[in-house]
Design a protein around this motif. Sequence first.
Motif, PDB file in Angstrom:
ATOM      1  N   PHE A 187       0.863  -1.198   0.000  1.00  0.00           N
ATOM      2  CA  PHE A 187       0.000   0.000   0.000  1.00  0.00           C
ATOM      3  C   PHE A 187       0.892   1.238   0.000  1.00  0.00           C
ATOM      4  O   PHE A 187       0.927   2.014   0.957  1.00  0.00           O
ATOM      5  N   SER A 188       1.598   1.414  -1.086  1.00  0.00           N
ATOM      6  CA  SER A 188       2.614   2.468  -1.143  1.00  0.00           C
ATOM      7  C   SER A 188       2.118   3.769  -1.764  1.00  0.00           C
ATOM      8  O   SER A 188       2.728   4.823  -1.574  1.00  0.00           O
ATOM      9  N   GLU A 189       1.024   3.723  -2.523  1.00  0.00           N
ATOM     10  CA  GLU A 189       0.529   4.924  -3.204  1.00  0.00           C
ATOM     11  C   GLU A 189      -0.481   5.678  -2.340  1.00  0.00           C
ATOM     12  O   GLU A 189      -1.144   5.105  -1.470  1.00  0.00           O
ATOM     13  N   GLN A 190      -0.606   6.981  -2.626  1.00  0.00           N
ATOM     14  CA  GLN A 190      -1.484   7.822  -1.819  1.00  0.00           C
ATOM     15  C   GLN A 190      -2.955   7.468  -1.975  1.00  0.00           C
ATOM     16  O   GLN A 190      -3.763   7.723  -1.065  1.00  0.00           O
ATOM     17  N   ASP A 191      -3.329   6.884  -3.119  1.00  0.00           N
ATOM     18  CA  ASP A 191      -4.736   6.545  -3.314  1.00  0.00           C
ATOM     19  C   ASP A 191      -5.075   5.142  -2.806  1.00  0.00           C
ATOM     20  O   ASP A 191      -6.167   4.633  -3.049  1.00  0.00           O
ATOM     21  N   SER A 192      -4.145   4.513  -2.093  1.00  0.00           N
ATOM     22  CA  SER A 192      -4.387   3.210  -1.473  1.00  0.00           C
ATOM     23  C   SER A 192      -4.550   3.395   0.031  1.00  0.00           C
ATOM     24  O   SER A 192      -4.004   4.345   0.617  1.00  0.00           O
ATOM     25  N   GLN A 193      -5.273   2.490   0.653  1.00  0.00           N
ATOM     26  CA  GLN A 193      -5.460   2.594   2.096  1.00  0.00           C
ATOM     27  C   GLN A 193      -5.700   1.217   2.721  1.00  0.00           C
ATOM     28  O   GLN A 193      -6.302   0.336   2.099  1.00  0.00           O
ATOM     29  N   VAL A 194      -5.206   1.052   3.935  1.00  0.00           N
ATOM     30  CA  VAL A 194      -5.488  -0.145   4.733  1.00  0.00           C
ATOM     31  C   VAL A 194      -6.744   0.135   5.548  1.00  0.00           C
ATOM     32  O   VAL A 194      -6.811   1.111   6.300  1.00  0.00           O
ATOM     33  N   LEU A 195      -7.749  -0.719   5.404  1.00  0.00           N
ATOM     34  CA  LEU A 195      -9.018  -0.536   6.109  1.00  0.00           C
ATOM     35  C   LEU A 195      -9.033  -1.232   7.465  1.00  0.00           C
ATOM     36  O   LEU A 195      -9.671  -0.766   8.405  1.00  0.00           O
ATOM     37  N   ALA A 196      -8.337  -2.354   7.561  1.00  0.00           N
ATOM     38  CA  ALA A 196      -8.252  -3.091   8.827  1.00  0.00           C
ATOM     39  C   ALA A 196      -7.017  -3.986   8.762  1.00  0.00           C
ATOM     40  O   ALA A 196      -6.657  -4.471   7.691  1.00  0.00           O
ATOM     41  N   PHE A 203       3.429 -12.277  11.533  1.00  0.00           N
ATOM     42  CA  PHE A 203       2.414 -12.169  10.482  1.00  0.00           C
ATOM     43  C   PHE A 203       1.795 -10.783  10.452  1.00  0.00           C
ATOM     44  O   PHE A 203       1.830 -10.035  11.432  1.00  0.00           O
ATOM     45  N   TRP A 204       1.211 -10.484   9.322  1.00  0.00           N
ATOM     46  CA  TRP A 204       0.381  -9.292   9.116  1.00  0.00           C
ATOM     47  C   TRP A 204      -0.806  -9.727   8.273  1.00  0.00           C
ATOM     48  O   TRP A 204      -0.642 -10.197   7.158  1.00  0.00           O
ATOM     49  N   SER A 205      -2.020  -9.601   8.812  1.00  0.00           N
ATOM     50  CA  SER A 205      -3.239  -9.873   8.035  1.00  0.00           C
ATOM     51  C   SER A 205      -3.954  -8.547   7.825  1.00  0.00           C
ATOM     52  O   SER A 205      -3.933  -7.672   8.702  1.00  0.00           O
ATOM     53  N   TYR A 206      -4.625  -8.411   6.680  1.00  0.00           N
ATOM     54  CA  TYR A 206      -5.131  -7.081   6.336  1.00  0.00           C
ATOM     55  C   TYR A 206      -6.362  -7.132   5.414  1.00  0.00           C
ATOM     56  O   TYR A 206      -6.622  -8.117   4.728  1.00  0.00           O
ATOM     57  N   GLN A 207      -7.066  -6.027   5.420  1.00  0.00           N
ATOM     58  CA  GLN A 207      -8.114  -5.703   4.442  1.00  0.00           C
ATOM     59  C   GLN A 207      -7.813  -4.292   3.967  1.00  0.00           C
ATOM     60  O   GLN A 207      -7.572  -3.396   4.776  1.00  0.00           O
ATOM     61  N   GLY A 208      -7.788  -4.095   2.654  1.00  0.00           N
ATOM     62  CA  GLY A 208      -7.464  -2.775   2.162  1.00  0.00           C
ATOM     63  C   GLY A 208      -8.061  -2.493   0.795  1.00  0.00           C
ATOM     64  O   GLY A 208      -8.741  -3.326   0.195  1.00  0.00           O
ATOM     65  N   GLU A 209      -7.799  -1.287   0.333  1.00  0.00           N
ATOM     66  CA  GLU A 209      -8.246  -0.863  -0.992  1.00  0.00           C
ATOM     67  C   GLU A 209      -7.049  -0.296  -1.750  1.00  0.00           C
ATOM     68  O   GLU A 209      -6.391   0.640  -1.274  1.00  0.00           O
ATOM     69  N   LEU A 210      -6.764  -0.884  -2.900  1.00  0.00           N
ATOM     70  CA  LEU A 210      -5.665  -0.419  -3.742  1.00  0.00           C
ATOM     71  C   LEU A 210      -6.185   0.621  -4.724  1.00  0.00           C
ATOM     72  O   LEU A 210      -7.181   0.395  -5.410  1.00  0.00           O
ATOM     73  N   GLY A 211      -5.472   1.758  -4.800  1.00  0.00           N
ATOM     74  CA  GLY A 211      -5.850   2.776  -5.753  1.00  0.00           C
ATOM     75  C   GLY A 211      -5.448   2.389  -7.169  1.00  0.00           C
ATOM     76  O   GLY A 211      -4.631   1.477  -7.369  1.00  0.00           O
ATOM     77  N   PRO A 212      -5.993   3.062  -8.183  1.00  0.00           N
ATOM     78  CA  PRO A 212      -5.699   2.721  -9.582  1.00  0.00           C
ATOM     79  C   PRO A 212      -4.220   2.794  -9.936  1.00  0.00           C
ATOM     80  O   PRO A 212      -3.764   2.085 -10.844  1.00  0.00           O
ATOM     81  N   THR A 213      -3.455   3.614  -9.207  1.00  0.00           N
ATOM     82  CA  THR A 213      -2.033   3.751  -9.528  1.00  0.00           C
ATOM     83  C   THR A 213      -1.156   2.729  -8.797  1.00  0.00           C
ATOM     84  O   THR A 213       0.051   2.674  -9.042  1.00  0.00           O
ATOM     85  N   ASN A 237      -5.589  -1.534 -13.455  1.00  0.00           N
ATOM     86  CA  ASN A 237      -5.496  -0.110 -13.109  1.00  0.00           C
ATOM     87  C   ASN A 237      -6.833   0.449 -12.619  1.00  0.00           C
ATOM     88  O   ASN A 237      -7.175   1.613 -12.876  1.00  0.00           O
ATOM     89  N   GLU A 238      -7.548  -0.368 -11.871  1.00  0.00           N
ATOM     90  CA  GLU A 238      -8.826   0.038 -11.302  1.00  0.00           C
ATOM     91  C   GLU A 238      -8.776  -0.116  -9.783  1.00  0.00           C
ATOM     92  O   GLU A 238      -7.964  -0.896  -9.258  1.00  0.00           O
ATOM     93  N   PRO A 239      -9.621   0.637  -9.055  1.00  0.00           N
ATOM     94  CA  PRO A 239      -9.690   0.435  -7.606  1.00  0.00           C
ATOM     95  C   PRO A 239      -9.944  -1.041  -7.298  1.00  0.00           C
ATOM     96  O   PRO A 239     -10.803  -1.675  -7.910  1.00  0.00           O
ATOM     97  N   THR A 240      -9.185  -1.572  -6.368  1.00  0.00           N
ATOM     98  CA  THR A 240      -9.186  -3.013  -6.121  1.00  0.00           C
ATOM     99  C   THR A 240      -9.261  -3.301  -4.624  1.00  0.00           C
ATOM    100  O   THR A 240      -8.520  -2.703  -3.836  1.00  0.00           O
ATOM    101  N   TYR A 241     -10.151  -4.223  -4.257  1.00  0.00           N
ATOM    102  CA  TYR A 241     -10.174  -4.705  -2.877  1.00  0.00           C
ATOM    103  C   TYR A 241      -9.057  -5.728  -2.697  1.00  0.00           C
ATOM    104  O   TYR A 241      -8.839  -6.585  -3.559  1.00  0.00           O
ATOM    105  N   ALA A 242      -8.366  -5.632  -1.568  1.00  0.00           N
ATOM    106  CA  ALA A 242      -7.259  -6.552  -1.300  1.00  0.00           C
ATOM    107  C   ALA A 242      -7.373  -7.099   0.126  1.00  0.00           C
ATOM    108  O   ALA A 242      -7.573  -6.339   1.082  1.00  0.00           O
ATOM    109  N   PHE A 243      -7.259  -8.407   0.234  1.00  0.00           N
ATOM    110  CA  PHE A 243      -7.241  -9.097   1.526  1.00  0.00           C
ATOM    111  C   PHE A 243      -6.029 -10.020   1.520  1.00  0.00           C
ATOM    112  O   PHE A 243      -5.637 -10.520   0.465  1.00  0.00           O
ATOM    113  N   GLY A 244      -5.458 -10.293   2.673  1.00  0.00           N
ATOM    114  CA  GLY A 244      -4.341 -11.216   2.636  1.00  0.00           C
ATOM    115  C   GLY A 244      -3.619 -11.410   3.947  1.00  0.00           C
ATOM    116  O   GLY A 244      -3.971 -10.836   4.985  1.00  0.00           O
TER     117      GLY A 244
END
Length: 271
Positions: free
Chosen positions: A176-185, A196-206, A213-220
Amino acid sequence: MRPVTGRTAADMSSVGIFAAKRPASGSSASGGPASGNPASGRPASVRRAAAAGTLALTVLLSGCSVFQVRTEDKSAGPVRIGVQETAGPEPTGKPTEAGIPEGMTKTSVTFGSSCPVEVTFAIGDDWRDSTGSTEQFHVFNHGDDTTRGDTILVNCTDEYGDSAQEVVDQKRRYNFSEQDSQVLAEQTGSLAAGEFWSYQGELGPTEILAINNEPTYAFGVQTGYKINGRLVNLSIEMRTPKTNTEVAEDFKKMLPTVTIDGEKVPSPSFH
């Protein structure tokens, strides 16, 4: 309350009727005082004892509902009464395999002799292990339409950092290195052989890991893990375009089922 045995429900009903309707000693059948011996002339202690006895019998026969009684009435045996302060719940159906959501099954991923560890998690029947998978890199696609972009990646790679925690910290910065990305939990912690690190986040288009290159939900889950003295990164990454909200909900069910060598990896509190 002591269980009543040796009498049928009909027998008990007869006792109640008899106790209720039998004329009191010294009274006429019509209910009025007998000649020369009025009921009001009986001692008060006698009248109180009779009333207490009638009340006790009434509670025995009909007042058990106060204690939420469950009864079992069988024609071939006596009435059996069980008492508990609060009625217990009705039996439920047989649960699914421990922790596996309904409609999913547990899948197992291994990485060969170079990374002798097993990763398991729940997955739906419409996911399949891609033909592009290798021994150390497994790709799962969703359904027959690969253009949807729903992807699960599971891999084991060597790391050359100084510690398991350093591996986890690097992955947190990279994913989650770009400004339009965010970790939600997220949640971090220790495992038997690493961090370990478990997460829920949203990746920005960049973001480099965003799908098309679209907003993407990310879990892992990202880990720094030690195997036979070697430091490796074991990871599971689940991604879907932000428009695929149904798949994102499935990821929320799947991530809490992840285990590494039988050890459950805690998941975050999802948003």
